[in-house]
Write a protein that holds these residues in place. Structure first.
Motif, PDB file in Angstrom:
ATOM      1  N   GLU A 167       0.787  -1.190   0.176  1.00  0.00           N
ATOM      2  CA  GLU A 167       0.052   0.255   0.331  1.00  0.00           C
ATOM      3  C   GLU A 167       0.558   1.095  -0.111  1.00  0.00           C
ATOM      4  OE1 GLU A 167      -2.472  -0.091   3.317  1.00  0.00           O
ATOM      5  OE2 GLU A 167      -4.105   1.723   2.418  1.00  0.00           O
ATOM      6  N   GLY A 193      -1.219  -3.962  -8.675  1.00  0.00           N
ATOM      7  CA  GLY A 193      -2.274  -4.216  -7.390  1.00  0.00           C
ATOM      8  C   GLY A 193      -2.493  -2.351  -7.408  1.00  0.00           C
ATOM      9  N   SER A 202      -4.817   0.158  -7.818  1.00  0.00           N
ATOM     10  CA  SER A 202      -5.941   1.103  -7.018  1.00  0.00           C
ATOM     11  C   SER A 202      -5.815   2.514  -6.296  1.00  0.00           C
ATOM     12  CB  SER A 202      -5.882   0.203  -4.947  1.00  0.00           C
ATOM     13  OG  SER A 202      -4.198  -0.154  -4.001  1.00  0.00           O
ATOM     14  N   ARG A 218      -9.914   2.751   1.281  1.00  0.00           N
ATOM     15  CA  ARG A 218      -9.723   1.113   1.479  1.00  0.00           C
ATOM     16  C   ARG A 218      -8.374   0.304   0.879  1.00  0.00           C
ATOM     17  NH1 ARG A 218     -13.384  -0.113   5.818  1.00  0.00           N
ATOM     18  NH2 ARG A 218     -12.148  -1.842   6.036  1.00  0.00           N
ATOM     19  N   VAL A 276      -6.880  -3.202   1.509  1.00  0.00           N
ATOM     20  CA  VAL A 276      -8.413  -4.283   1.050  1.00  0.00           C
ATOM     21  C   VAL A 276      -8.115  -4.766  -0.728  1.00  0.00           C
ATOM     22  CG1 VAL A 276      -9.860  -5.570   1.411  1.00  0.00           C
ATOM     23  CG2 VAL A 276      -9.775  -3.699   2.867  1.00  0.00           C
ATOM     24  N   LEU A 277      -8.143  -3.603  -1.364  1.00  0.00           N
ATOM     25  CA  LEU A 277      -8.377  -3.817  -3.054  1.00  0.00           C
ATOM     26  C   LEU A 277      -7.035  -4.091  -3.499  1.00  0.00           C
ATOM     27  CD1 LEU A 277     -10.078  -3.769  -5.279  1.00  0.00           C
ATOM     28  CD2 LEU A 277      -9.415  -0.994  -5.587  1.00  0.00           C
ATOM     29  N   ALA A 337      -5.036  -6.286  -1.928  1.00  0.00           N
ATOM     30  CA  ALA A 337      -4.909  -7.834  -1.783  1.00  0.00           C
ATOM     31  C   ALA A 337      -5.823  -8.420  -2.627  1.00  0.00           C
ATOM     32  CB  ALA A 337      -5.968  -8.243  -0.577  1.00  0.00           C
ATOM     33  N   VAL A 338      -7.346  -7.848  -3.255  1.00  0.00           N
ATOM     34  CA  VAL A 338      -7.993  -8.775  -3.668  1.00  0.00           C
ATOM     35  C   VAL A 338      -7.289  -8.416  -4.585  1.00  0.00           C
ATOM     36  CG1 VAL A 338     -10.147  -8.766  -5.227  1.00  0.00           C
ATOM     37  CG2 VAL A 338      -9.958  -7.797  -2.791  1.00  0.00           C
ATOM     38  N   ILE A 339      -6.788  -7.517  -5.822  1.00  0.00           N
ATOM     39  CA  ILE A 339      -6.362  -7.724  -7.243  1.00  0.00           C
ATOM     40  C   ILE A 339      -5.307  -8.469  -6.423  1.00  0.00           C
ATOM     41  CG2 ILE A 339      -4.891  -5.843  -8.888  1.00  0.00           C
ATOM     42  CD1 ILE A 339      -6.940  -3.888  -7.857  1.00  0.00           C
ATOM     43  N   LEU A 353      -3.336 -10.979  -4.758  1.00  0.00           N
ATOM     44  CA  LEU A 353      -3.379 -12.350  -4.461  1.00  0.00           C
ATOM     45  C   LEU A 353      -3.398 -13.555  -5.011  1.00  0.00           C
ATOM     46  CD1 LEU A 353      -5.015 -12.473  -0.826  1.00  0.00           C
ATOM     47  CD2 LEU A 353      -2.895 -12.648  -1.005  1.00  0.00           C
ATOM     48  N   PRO A 354      -4.237 -13.349  -5.909  1.00  0.00           N
ATOM     49  CA  PRO A 354      -4.766 -13.979  -7.369  1.00  0.00           C
ATOM     50  C   PRO A 354      -3.244 -14.121  -8.758  1.00  0.00           C
ATOM     51  CG  PRO A 354      -6.163 -12.522  -7.979  1.00  0.00           C
ATOM     52  CD  PRO A 354      -6.085 -12.117  -6.551  1.00  0.00           C
TER      53      PRO A 354
END
Lengths: 221, 199
Positions: free
Chosen positions: A68, A148, A152, A157, A160-161, A163-165, A167-168
């Motif tokens: 971040e 990511g 973002s 936040r 969190v975004l 992480a979602v982008i 992690l895959p």
């Protein structure tokens, strides 16, 4: 080149200075590796089987933690405006930022990874391969993670975004890194897993900066 | 180097809102243009568009026959509301970085530190500086790294009276040396400017 070297020094000093993410990621890694060890109970045999894999999952999470800070702070305080108006192209800026992120955060994590793996009863002969694989895998984490972080930008936040982008995108290094180490410990052929790990991370290094620069330009507009 | 800035039939939108349309003007070396207009008229957006951050909805921003991307990265300074200084680093480190990043030399830097009276600030952390002190620190790169076109967004706002006069002198020197200044202002600048109404 002089100005990119100046940027590199600035990034390292930000990562290790006040409010930087490097120490935080390292402490987080120590914490999560300890928790995972407790969570798996005391039986040595099952733990030994999953030790390298678990240390890789902890590594991916710790690498995520400091992402971040990679662009968000420069975006908030206007430094990204300045960085995109220096002599070097924005793609080079993104490359230098991720490379510094790798050296300041992923490299210390790679040093800690064998310690955590051995604490989880991994075979001591795996110390050097674990370090080497974590060092290479860290390149993939930093350069895909940067995408990511750039995508973002500007969202609330953002962490969190990210992480979602991201992690895959972290799945292949974890699969190939942990898989290669598991094969190595069982005496199975391990070369192809590490070759895939290296190829994935090199592709991330080569292509990531272009994606990041595009995302940063979009965020600044 | 940038010798000319041409704004041609420019329209800017933010989201669905049209800020202005059909804005045209040109400026050459040794000219200062003040962008005037109400709050929200699009002065800051116009500066960000000239700097290449915002793409125009219609029209064009040109820098003579120069490649726009190169002209921006090598030929202009952008000083917005935010100064890009890092709170956790010392003023000395941040100043050195900003100047080196924009292509200034360390010999220039020493002269600018003297001129702007920055030496008492150098050992402090940036987060301990006042808004006016931070602005003076950010101004240093304009002088230490010579670039033709200055894009300034309310440059005077945080400065005290003495520093406003000093910055006026610096702007006058820049203009008389063939530089260009495009500034968004509410109060008139202490130099001779041509006003362009935005919005």
């Amino acid at each position: 080149m002089g100005s990119l070297a100046a940027l590199f020094r600035r990034e390292l000093s930000l990562a290790w200075g006040r409010g930087g993410g490097a120490l935080l990621a390292l402490s987080f890694y120590a914490g999560i590796a300890t928790l995972l060890t407790f969570g798996m109970g005391a039986a040595p045999e099952p733990m030994k089987a999953v030790a390298t894999g678990t240390s890789w999952v902890a590594l991916a999470l710790a690498a995520l933690l400091s992402l971040e800070r990679l662009f968000e702070r420069d975006y908030e305080d206007g430094a990204l405006d300045l960085l995109s108006l220096g002599g070097p192209a924005l793609e080079s800026v993104c490359f230098v930022k991720c490379f510094a992120q790798w050296l300041s955060t992923a490299a210390p994590l790679a040093l800690a990874a064998p310690v955590a793996a051995v604490a989880m009863r991994a075979d001591p002969s795996l110390v050097i391969p674990t370090f080497a694989a974590a060092l290479v895998g860290g390149l993939g984490f930093s350069f895909t993670g940067g995408i990511g972080a750039a995508l973002s930008l500007g969202s609330k936040r953002g962490g969190v975004l990210i992480a979602v982008i991201v992690l895959p995108l972290f799945a292949p290094p974890v699969i190939f890194g942990a898989g290669g180490l598991a094969a190595l410990s069982e005496g199975l052929p391990w070369e192809s897993a590490f070759a895939f790990l290296g190829a994935y991370c090199m592709a991330a290094v080569a292509l990531g900066p272009f994606a990041m620069a595009a995302a940063v330009r979009n965020a600044l507009s | 180097m940038i010798a000319q800035l041409t704004i041609e039939d420019l329209s800017l939108t933010r989201g669905d809102r049209l800020l202005f349309e059909g804005l045209s003007f040109a400026m050459g070396k040794g000219e200062a243009v003040a962008l005037v207009g109400a709050n929200g008229a699009g002065k800051t957006s116009l500066l960000r568009c000239v700097a290449g951050f915002i793409r125009p909805a219609a029209g064009d921003v040109g820098f003579g026959d120069l490649d726009p991307d190169e002209a921006r990265r090598l030929g202009l300074h952008f000083l917005g509301h935010q100064d890009g200084l890092k709170g956790g680093r010392s003023a000395r480190d941040e100043l050195a970085f900003q100047v080196e990043w924009t292509g200034g030399s360390s010999a220039n830097l020493a002269a600018v530190v003297e001129r702007l009276g920055l030496s008492p600030l150098l050992d402090l952390e940036v987060r301990k500086l006042s808004a006016g002190q931070r602005r003076r620190l950010a101004l240093a790169r304009l002088i230490a790294a010579p670039r033709t076109l200055w894009l300034l967004d309310e440059p005077m706002a945080p400065l005290d009276m003495a520093r406003r006069a000093l910055f006026g002198e610096l702007m006058a020197e820049h203009i008389s040396g063939g530089g260009m200044i495009l500034a968004a202002v509410h109060d008139p600048l202490p130099i001779k400017t041509r006003n362009v109404e935005v919005g």
